[in-house]
Motif scaffolding. Structure first.
Motif, PDB file in Angstrom:
ATOM      1  N   SER A   1       7.558 -18.994 -48.078  1.00  0.00           N
ATOM      2  CA  SER A   1       6.476 -18.843 -47.110  1.00  0.00           C
ATOM      3  C   SER A   1       5.286 -18.129 -47.753  1.00  0.00           C
TER       4      SER A   1
ATOM      5  N   LEU B   1      13.050 -19.348 -40.799  1.00  0.00           N
ATOM      6  CA  LEU B   1      11.659 -18.941 -40.608  1.00  0.00           C
ATOM      7  C   LEU B   1      10.807 -20.182 -40.839  1.00  0.00           C
TER       8      LEU B   1
ATOM      9  N   GLY C   1       7.881 -18.987 -36.275  1.00  0.00           N
ATOM     10  CA  GLY C   1       8.231 -17.789 -37.018  1.00  0.00           C
ATOM     11  C   GLY C   1       9.741 -17.762 -37.180  1.00  0.00           C
ATOM     12  N   TRP C   2      10.365 -16.632 -36.900  1.00  0.00           N
ATOM     13  CA  TRP C   2      11.824 -16.555 -36.963  1.00  0.00           C
ATOM     14  C   TRP C   2      12.443 -17.228 -35.737  1.00  0.00           C
TER      15      TRP C   2
END
Length: 647
Positions: free
Chosen positions: A87, A208, A213-214
């Motif tokens: 990321s 992720l 996001g998570w």
């Protein structure tokens, strides 16, 4: 007005004649035809439904050593995870799933299960014990972690760098294997020993991504899994008299298989017919085993996969056969099952079923990438993992074919195309149910029935006030609706796209492109919609919005057929919520027929349309959707004269 009176009223209108022209004003479908899909692309996901220039996903590589204790029914293991952060941001922590914590008395999943129970029942005397956790980035080491129900947050003393930075997380774990594992894993007692079906059996890193996001939804029940890809090496130590089968390729055959078993496996790897590795009459013949006491450690590897599973038992009959892939490569279909499941009407045909399912889907959609496809008989209705499936030990004949084909079909969705099952059940269950239809039609020239095209059998659900939309969150859905909104309705939507809206050639081109483009990646619903539109060359917003979002229905109608200036005017209408292209089969008095196809755009402004049929023949019948592909919710208005059509 009851059903009979409505038919009579329609027939009276036809006999009395209808005023010529599009005079009936009805609400149009501008909203459905207007821009619905989010086509605007970005650096991560493009408007064409492809990954963007800077698309990223993280990588999870595992090394696991586990011991199966068949006396205490426990798994004890050591895990090392190498986590690669691709990321664009540094990470101070990662999240991991601890799904065995679902099997505790106070788990969220248990506390949200009705008193009467449901399919997702589970034991409550299990759960992880995690020890010796270390999280390393470069030279820093942390042991800080927080466990909340089925999730664990692991912290680092030094952040994982962006764009390829690495961390190593290691830990020891142990838990009691549940008997009832929510119909996804567990234990089965048989005449010759316990069958252990092990899945969600190690702590797994959460995803992720650039959308959510998570992805940290707790493991409750109906929602399944969402995982990153990586390489796995795992060792399972089990009693010497057990057979262990698993996702991936066995690395140490000489250590765990006797010479006889190795010879038989080599024969199976080159045979289109099923070959026994352990015969039914040999279950008590320990001379076949590589050792006569103690334990054996089975070593497996699997590359570029999102998960692995395994099974272990001394009760296994074991057979195998070659899988032929389009590229010329080979894989091996295997089945393990107890003596209770033996027989030509039962699991003796499991490897034949597995072989066909893998070969057909490889030929039709995308080549199977894994070295093995293992079918395990267990006390599980049907559950899939990469390269391995658990199916009910009680299944027979058409039932065993159906569950085998379905679970192995999941290797395409979501194992190869890595969708988020916990949020979008329809993107794996629905897509898989769709490809199962074609696999079933091809198996032994239709030995077993393929019923997905019998869409009108589902009309009672489509008109039920309690129905829900495909987009309903799986863990929130009424379980009575789950079979329709996750499986049948999305599959019927794809069937309509292929057989009615786009046609097989355009659909297959787009669908295969979608699979190839998103293999081993994480597509979102928007990516699928955009990709299908761009490759097929069709604005399908009206269909995707109408069918996949909300609870609207299809209802096309023939209102009248009237002579006009030596020809005929056929008046049709869209009485439902979702417009559709029109296919009309016109039958003339000499028994010849003509198929008329009208584009969906006739409904853009109004819900009524008049079609001029130029013919010097006498029309005797008009029938909409002659192949009955559409789940049209009103049978009574599909043909003219009304009295000629009975469903």
């Amino acid at each position: 007005m009851n059903f009979f009176n409505r038919k009579l009223a329609l027939a009276t209108l036809v006999l009395g004649g209808v005023v010529m022209g599009n005079a009936q004003e009805a609400q149009g479908n501008q909203q459905l035809f207007s821009e619905f899909l989010e086509h605007s692309g970005n650096e991560f996901r493009t408007a064409t439904g492809k990954p963007g220039e800077h698309y990223w996903q993280n990588e999870t590589d595992y090394k696991i050593e586990a011991i199966l204790d068949d006396k205490a029914h426990t798994i004890t293991g050591k895990l090392t995870l190498e986590y690669t952060n691709n990321s664009p941001q540094t990470l101070d922590f990662i999240w991991m799933h601890l799904e065995q914590n679902r099997f505790t008395e106070n788990s969220r999943g248990n506390l949200t299960t009705p008193i009467g129970g449901n399919r997702y029942n589970g034991d409550v005397d299990g759960g992880y014990t995690i020890t010796n956790l270390e999280a390393k980035v470069k030279r820093s080491t942390s042991s800080k972690h927080i466990i909340t129900d089925t999730r664990m947050q692991v912290f680092f003393d030094e952040p994982i760098p962006a764009d390829g930075g690495k961390a190593t997380i290691s830990m020891d774990f142990t838990y009691k294997i549940p008997v009832k594992g929510m119909d996804r894993m567990g234990r089965l007692e048989t005449k010759n020993g316990t069958i252990y079906a092990l899945a969600q059996w190690y702590p797994r890193a959460a995803v992720l991504d650039d959308i959510e996001g998570w992805n940290i939804e707790p493991y409750l029940g109906a929602g399944e899994f969402y995982l990153d890809y990586g390489d796995y090496e795992f060792k399972i130590t089990a009693p010497y008299n057990h057979i262990v089968v698993a996702s991936g390729a066995l690395q140490n055959e000489k250590d765990v298989l006797s010479a006889t078993m190795r010879d038989r496996m080599e024969k199976a790897e080159n045979s289109d017919e099923t070959v026994y590795i352990v015969k039914p009459e040999e279950l008590d013949d320990m001379s076949l085993r590589a050792k006569q006491s103690g334990t054996l450690t089975w070593n497996f590897k699997m590359e570029n996969t999102r998960d692995v599973a395994f099974a272990s038992s001394k009760a296994f009959i074991w057979d195998a056969a070659k899988i032929n892939l389009p590229s010329g490569k080979k894989a091996v279909a295997q089945s393990v099952y107890p003596i209770e499941s033996d027989g030509q009407e039962a699991w003796t045909r499991s490897t034949e079923y597995t072989k066909h399912s893998i070969e057909n889907n490889s030929e039709m959609w995308y080549e199977y990438p894994y070295p093995v496809a293992v079918n395990v008989a267990a006390d599980i209705g049907g559950m899939e993992y990469p390269g391995l499936s658990f199916c009910s030990w009680k299944s027979t004949s058409a039932g065993l074919w159906g569950v085998t084909d379905h679970e192995f079909g999941h290797n395409w969705f979501p194992m190869i195309v890595g969708t988020n099952e916990r949020r979008y059940a329809w993107m794996d269950e629905g897509f898989n149910t769709f490809i199962n239809y074609y696999s079933t039609m091809k198996f032994n020239n239709g030995e077993y029935p393929a019923r997905l095209n019998q869409t009108r059998n589902s009309v009672s659900w489509y008109t039920s006030p309690s129905r829900e939309g495909i987009d309903t969150y799986p863990d929130a859905v009424n379980l009575r609706n789950l079979g329709m909104i996750a499986y049948a309705k999305p599959a019927q939507g794809l069937l309509m796209l292929r057989e009615y809206i786009l046609g097989p050639e355009r659909f297959d081109n787009a669908f295969k492109s979608y699979i190839k483009t998103w293999a081993y990646k994480h597509p979102q619903p928007r990516d699928f919609f955009n990709h299908m539109e761009n490759v097929a060359g069709e604005n399908l917003a009206w269909f995707f919005k109408g069918w996949f979002y909300g609870t609207g229905n299809i209802d096309l109608a023939v209102n009248s057929v009237r002579p006009y200036q030596g020809n005929y005017v056929i008046s049709i209408s869209n009485e439902g919520d979702i417009p559709m292209p029109v296919k009309m089969l016109v039958t003339f008095d000499d028994n010849t027929t003509q198929l008329i196809e009208l584009p969906v755009e006739i409904w853009q402004r109004e819900n009524s349309w008049n079609y001029m049929l130029n013919t010097d023949k006498k029309v005797s019948k008009v029938e909409l959707d002659p192949n009955k592909i559409l789940p049209d919710v009103n049978f009574s208005n599909d043909s003219w004269p009304v009295s000629q059509y009975q469903n």
